[in-house]
Design an enzyme around this catalytic site. Structure first.
Site, PDB file in Angstrom:
ATOM      1  N   GLN A  28      -8.527   3.232  -5.070  1.00 54.56           N
ATOM      2  CA  GLN A  28      -7.145   3.599  -5.391  1.00 54.56           C
ATOM      3  C   GLN A  28      -6.647   2.977  -6.682  1.00 54.56           C
ATOM      4  O   GLN A  28      -5.593   3.377  -7.182  1.00 54.56           O
ATOM      5  CB  GLN A  28      -6.227   3.212  -4.232  1.00 54.56           C
ATOM      6  CG  GLN A  28      -6.481   4.043  -3.001  1.00 54.56           C
ATOM      7  CD  GLN A  28      -5.618   3.625  -1.831  1.00 54.56           C
ATOM      8  OE1 GLN A  28      -6.014   2.777  -1.031  1.00 54.56           O
ATOM      9  NE2 GLN A  28      -4.432   4.184  -1.706  1.00 54.56           N
ATOM     10  N   HIS A 125     -13.346   0.213   2.230  1.00 56.27           N
ATOM     11  CA  HIS A 125     -11.970   0.723   2.325  1.00 56.27           C
ATOM     12  C   HIS A 125     -12.054   2.235   2.115  1.00 56.27           C
ATOM     13  O   HIS A 125     -11.811   2.748   1.021  1.00 56.27           O
ATOM     14  CB  HIS A 125     -11.084   0.050   1.275  1.00 56.27           C
ATOM     15  CG  HIS A 125      -9.605   0.259   1.491  1.00 56.27           C
ATOM     16  ND1 HIS A 125      -8.700  -0.783   1.559  1.00 56.27           N
ATOM     17  CD2 HIS A 125      -8.873   1.381   1.657  1.00 56.27           C
ATOM     18  CE1 HIS A 125      -7.468  -0.292   1.746  1.00 56.27           C
ATOM     19  NE2 HIS A 125      -7.550   1.018   1.795  1.00 56.27           N
ATOM     20  N   ASN A 169     -11.403  -1.920   6.337  1.00 54.85           N
ATOM     21  CA  ASN A 169      -9.983  -1.617   6.307  1.00 54.85           C
ATOM     22  C   ASN A 169      -9.708  -0.465   7.271  1.00 54.85           C
ATOM     23  O   ASN A 169     -10.275   0.623   7.118  1.00 54.85           O
ATOM     24  CB  ASN A 169      -9.541  -1.194   4.901  1.00 54.85           C
ATOM     25  CG  ASN A 169      -8.074  -0.780   4.885  1.00 54.85           C
ATOM     26  OD1 ASN A 169      -7.194  -1.627   5.007  1.00 54.85           O
ATOM     27  ND2 ASN A 169      -7.805   0.515   4.777  1.00 54.85           N
ATOM     28  N   GLU A 170      -8.895  -0.706   8.267  1.00 54.43           N
ATOM     29  CA  GLU A 170      -8.319   0.344   9.116  1.00 54.43           C
ATOM     30  C   GLU A 170      -9.328   1.315   9.729  1.00 54.43           C
ATOM     31  O   GLU A 170      -9.456   2.464   9.292  1.00 54.43           O
ATOM     32  CB  GLU A 170      -7.301   1.157   8.314  1.00 54.43           C
ATOM     33  CG  GLU A 170      -6.125   0.356   7.830  1.00 54.43           C
ATOM     34  CD  GLU A 170      -4.994   1.244   7.324  1.00 54.43           C
ATOM     35  OE1 GLU A 170      -5.206   2.447   7.158  1.00 54.43           O
ATOM     36  OE2 GLU A 170      -3.906   0.714   7.114  1.00 54.43           O
ATOM     37  N   ASN A 307      -2.323  -4.168   9.411  1.00 50.97           N
ATOM     38  CA  ASN A 307      -1.618  -3.244   8.522  1.00 50.97           C
ATOM     39  C   ASN A 307      -0.585  -2.529   9.364  1.00 50.97           C
ATOM     40  O   ASN A 307      -0.926  -1.919  10.382  1.00 50.97           O
ATOM     41  CB  ASN A 307      -2.576  -2.205   7.919  1.00 50.97           C
ATOM     42  CG  ASN A 307      -3.530  -2.811   6.903  1.00 50.97           C
ATOM     43  OD1 ASN A 307      -3.493  -4.006   6.638  1.00 50.97           O
ATOM     44  ND2 ASN A 307      -4.381  -1.972   6.331  1.00 50.97           N
ATOM     45  N   GLU A 385      -1.138  -5.355   5.130  1.00 47.76           N
ATOM     46  CA  GLU A 385      -0.419  -4.257   4.461  1.00 47.76           C
ATOM     47  C   GLU A 385       0.897  -4.011   5.175  1.00 47.76           C
ATOM     48  O   GLU A 385       0.948  -3.961   6.407  1.00 47.76           O
ATOM     49  CB  GLU A 385      -1.204  -2.934   4.494  1.00 47.76           C
ATOM     50  CG  GLU A 385      -2.350  -2.840   3.538  1.00 47.76           C
ATOM     51  CD  GLU A 385      -3.042  -1.479   3.561  1.00 47.76           C
ATOM     52  OE1 GLU A 385      -2.372  -0.462   3.822  1.00 47.76           O
ATOM     53  OE2 GLU A 385      -4.265  -1.458   3.332  1.00 47.76           O
ATOM     54  N   TRP A 439      -4.350   8.347  -1.137  1.00 45.49           N
ATOM     55  CA  TRP A 439      -5.458   9.236  -0.751  1.00 45.49           C
ATOM     56  C   TRP A 439      -5.058  10.695  -0.583  1.00 45.49           C
ATOM     57  O   TRP A 439      -5.734  11.588  -1.074  1.00 45.49           O
ATOM     58  CB  TRP A 439      -6.080   8.756   0.568  1.00 45.49           C
ATOM     59  CG  TRP A 439      -6.530   7.343   0.522  1.00 45.49           C
ATOM     60  CD1 TRP A 439      -5.818   6.240   0.936  1.00 45.49           C
ATOM     61  CD2 TRP A 439      -7.762   6.842   0.010  1.00 45.49           C
ATOM     62  NE1 TRP A 439      -6.549   5.106   0.720  1.00 45.49           N
ATOM     63  CE2 TRP A 439      -7.750   5.442   0.164  1.00 45.49           C
ATOM     64  CE3 TRP A 439      -8.891   7.445  -0.551  1.00 45.49           C
ATOM     65  CZ2 TRP A 439      -8.805   4.627  -0.237  1.00 45.49           C
ATOM     66  CZ3 TRP A 439      -9.947   6.634  -0.948  1.00 45.49           C
ATOM     67  CH2 TRP A 439      -9.898   5.253  -0.789  1.00 45.49           C
ATOM     68  N   LYS A 445       3.835   9.156  -4.682  1.00 48.18           N
ATOM     69  CA  LYS A 445       4.179   8.213  -3.611  1.00 48.18           C
ATOM     70  C   LYS A 445       3.841   6.813  -4.127  1.00 48.18           C
ATOM     71  O   LYS A 445       2.680   6.396  -4.094  1.00 48.18           O
ATOM     72  CB  LYS A 445       3.378   8.551  -2.352  1.00 48.18           C
ATOM     73  CG  LYS A 445       3.881   7.832  -1.115  1.00 48.18           C
ATOM     74  CD  LYS A 445       3.109   8.238   0.130  1.00 48.18           C
ATOM     75  CE  LYS A 445       3.776   7.723   1.391  1.00 48.18           C
ATOM     76  NZ  LYS A 445       3.000   8.013   2.597  1.00 48.18           N
TER      77      LYS A 445
HETATM   78  C1  BGP Z   1      -3.168   2.427   4.464  1.00 48.22           C
HETATM   79  C2  BGP Z   1      -4.389   2.316   3.599  1.00 48.22           C
HETATM   80  C3  BGP Z   1      -4.100   2.218   2.137  1.00 48.22           C
HETATM   81  C4  BGP Z   1      -2.882   2.967   1.663  1.00 48.22           C
HETATM   82  C5  BGP Z   1      -1.712   2.869   2.614  1.00 48.22           C
HETATM   83  C6  BGP Z   1      -0.568   3.799   2.308  1.00 48.22           C
HETATM   84  O1  BGP Z   1      -3.488   3.180   5.597  1.00 48.22           O
HETATM   85  O2  BGP Z   1      -5.144   1.188   3.957  1.00 48.22           O
HETATM   86  O3  BGP Z   1      -5.282   2.543   1.481  1.00 48.22           O
HETATM   87  O4  BGP Z   1      -3.152   4.181   1.147  1.00 48.22           O
HETATM   88  O5  BGP Z   1      -2.079   3.103   3.943  1.00 48.22           O
HETATM   89  O6  BGP Z   1      -0.885   5.077   2.782  1.00 48.22           O
HETATM   90  P1  BGP Z   1      -0.589   6.384   1.982  1.00 48.22           P
HETATM   91  O7  BGP Z   1      -1.247   6.183   0.667  1.00 48.22           O
HETATM   92  O8  BGP Z   1      -1.188   7.479   2.786  1.00 48.22           O
HETATM   93  O9  BGP Z   1       0.871   6.485   1.896  1.00 48.22           O
END
Ligand code: BGP
Length: 478
Positions: A28, A125, A169-170, A307, A385, A439, A445
């Site tokens: 990212q 990630h 990550n997640e 997160n 996060e 993503w 955003k």
């Molecule tokens: C989390 C991810 C990040 C980031 C964030 C915000 O789920 O770990 O990589 O993208 O969310 O999400 P988004 O970019 O969809 O708003």
């Protein structure tokens, strides 16, 4: 408790040593996605085919990390979450190493330390190497072996340079976006059994990496990062709404928390997971030898990265699957109605963002207290996060992101309340350090402390950066 001051003092304070950080992820921010020997990931062609936005140069972190770390130092940000791009190290996922990629992260970690910014490092990630993705990603058990080997390589290579490791990550986001919501490459919809299987297999890979870290005797700490959301029944007195909230909780939270802290699945977790997997016509492959590995890792896991952005309100639902992701910021278009599980709804009076994310900071408190009560063997939590996606406007050279400040302030207040109740939290990272590509939403955003002018790559500290600097310096919210 060091963070609880006597009555009449200026209010509660975060403890000394608390990390006030900003988060990033390789794909990212780095840019340079097809250069310097980096191998491909599924996102490369997926985004090119979509033609909506490109991950190059993103925030050009590959070439500008010195500048971002200098900003961290100036604004009191003493931690940075970064991820290692697997395909910079192993372009094909396994086998041949790319020395230029290996060196890049040596240089990055060294720059972090020279600015007094602690790197929190995640080897995965959302960016599985393309050959492994094409072979079935984590539904293919070979990917578990490949990840364990790659993680071990990183621990060995960067020993002494990285103190805080997190494996993935997640896992939930990876699994749901691939197999339920269908918003990541190869996306499929409503495949509950694949989602659960992916979660289990990734937790097994996490456990393998944790054990490799401990058995190797590497210095530092290791944990997993889970994306967790408290699930409330819309009507707390309606058994059907309560069941819907429980279904979603197992899907996103409880299965992964059980795997993290127990190393196996509690009977109610397993019963609900198996029942939901059957809804999409599948069965789960959970082997006794997997659980042996996971139980061993659960005992030595050092911390949990949480997160958290929002919570969910659930209603019972007996209709067809109806899933629509708001990836544009047109408020009110998101739909998540999952047959056999439940439907997500908004609760009147509770605000949402332009991307339909619910703003309910008490959800963070309820989540943290729940972890402490349900998994008393957890050692420490770090908020890895939390933040607010917003259409920031640069006006006369300045970005006044007051709604973001309000969002973070409220979450920090509830975080302190949880700490006062004895939840052990060691740090808070805002997503994100600087604006970066999202993503499924692209570049409108924005989340960062530092506005990125994508035309020039100039960084402009937002109002939230100045506000957070005072928080970090005083360790107090106001
Ligand atoms: C989390 C991810 C990040 C980031 C964030 C915000 O789920 O770990 O990589 O993208 O969310 O999400 P988004 O970019 O969809 O708003």
């Amino acid at each position: 408790m060091t963070y609880s001051d006597p009555i009449g003092s200026p209010g509660p304070q975060f403890p000394e040593g608390f990390i006030f950080g900003g988060s990033t992820a390789a794909y990212q921010v780095e840019g340079e996605t097809r250069t310097h020997g980096k191998g491909k990931v599924a996102w490369d062609d997926y985004l090119a085919d979509q033609g909506r936005f490109s991950p190059d140069p993103a925030s050009d972190f590959y070439n500008r990390y010195e500048q971002d770390l200098e900003l961290c130092e100036r604004f009191g940000i003493n931690g940075i979450r970064v991820s290692i791009a697997w395909t910079r190290i192993f372009p094909e996922g396994t086998g041949q190493v790319n020395p230029e990629g290996v060196q890049f992260y040596h240089d990055l970690f060294s720059a972090c330390h020279s600015r007094g910014v602690e790197p929190f490092v995640t080897p995965h990630h959302f960016d599985t190497p393309l050959p492994l993705f094409e072979a079935g990603e984590f539904l293919n058990r070979d990917t578990i072996d490949a990840f364990a080997e790659y993680a071990r390589f990183c621990f060995e290579e960067y020993a002494g340079e990285v103190t805080y490791w997190t494996t993935f990550n997640e896992i939930w986001a990876d699994a749901t976006n691939h197999y339920i919501e269908g918003t990541f490459p190869g996306g499929e919809k409503a495949q509950l059994h694949k989602c659960f299987q992916c979660e289990h297999n990734m937790m097994l890979a996490h456990a393998r990496a944790v054990l490799a870290f401990k058995e190797g005797g590497y210095p530092g700490k290791i944990g997993a990062i889970q994306s967790l959301e408290y699930k409330y029944p819309l009507d707390e007195n309606d058994p059907a709404d309560i069941a819907a909230a429980k279904n979603e909780d197992v899907l996103q939270n409880q299965l992964l928390l059980d795997a993290t802290f127990r190393g196996d699945y509690a009977p109610d977790t397993l019963e609900i997971a198996q029942r939901l997997a059957a809804v999409s016509g599948g069965e789960l492959d959970i082997r006794e030898e997997d659980l042996d590995i996971m139980r061993a890792a659960a005992k030595v896991n050092d911390y949990l990265g949480v997160n958290n952005y929002q919570c969910r309100f659930l209603k019972a639902y007996d209709g067809e699957n109806d899933l629509h992701h708001n990836g544009t910021g047109e408020k009110g278009i998101d739909r998540f109605r999952l047959a056999g599980v439940g439907k997500r709804v908004n609760k009147p009076g509770i605000p949402t963002t332009d991307w339909d994310w619910i703003i309910y900071p008490k959800g963070l408190f309820d989540l943290l207290v729940r972890i402490k009560l349900q998994y008393p063997n957890y050692k420490q939590i770090i908020i890895t996060e939390n933040g607010m996606g917003y259409k920031d406007a640069l006006i006369d050279g300045f970005v006044d992101d007051a709604p973001r400040i309000d969002y973070v302030r409220q979450h920090l207040r509830w975080l302190l309340k949880a700490m006062e109740l004895g939840v052990n939290v060691g740090g808070y990272f805002m997503w994100s350090l600087q604006d970066q590509f999202s993503w499924t939403n692209g570049y409108n955003k924005r989340y960062g402390f530092f506005y990125v002018d994508y035309e020039t790559q100039r960084r402009i500290p937002k109002a939230s950066a100045y506000w957070f600097k005072t928080v970090a310096e005083t360790r107090r919210i106001d």
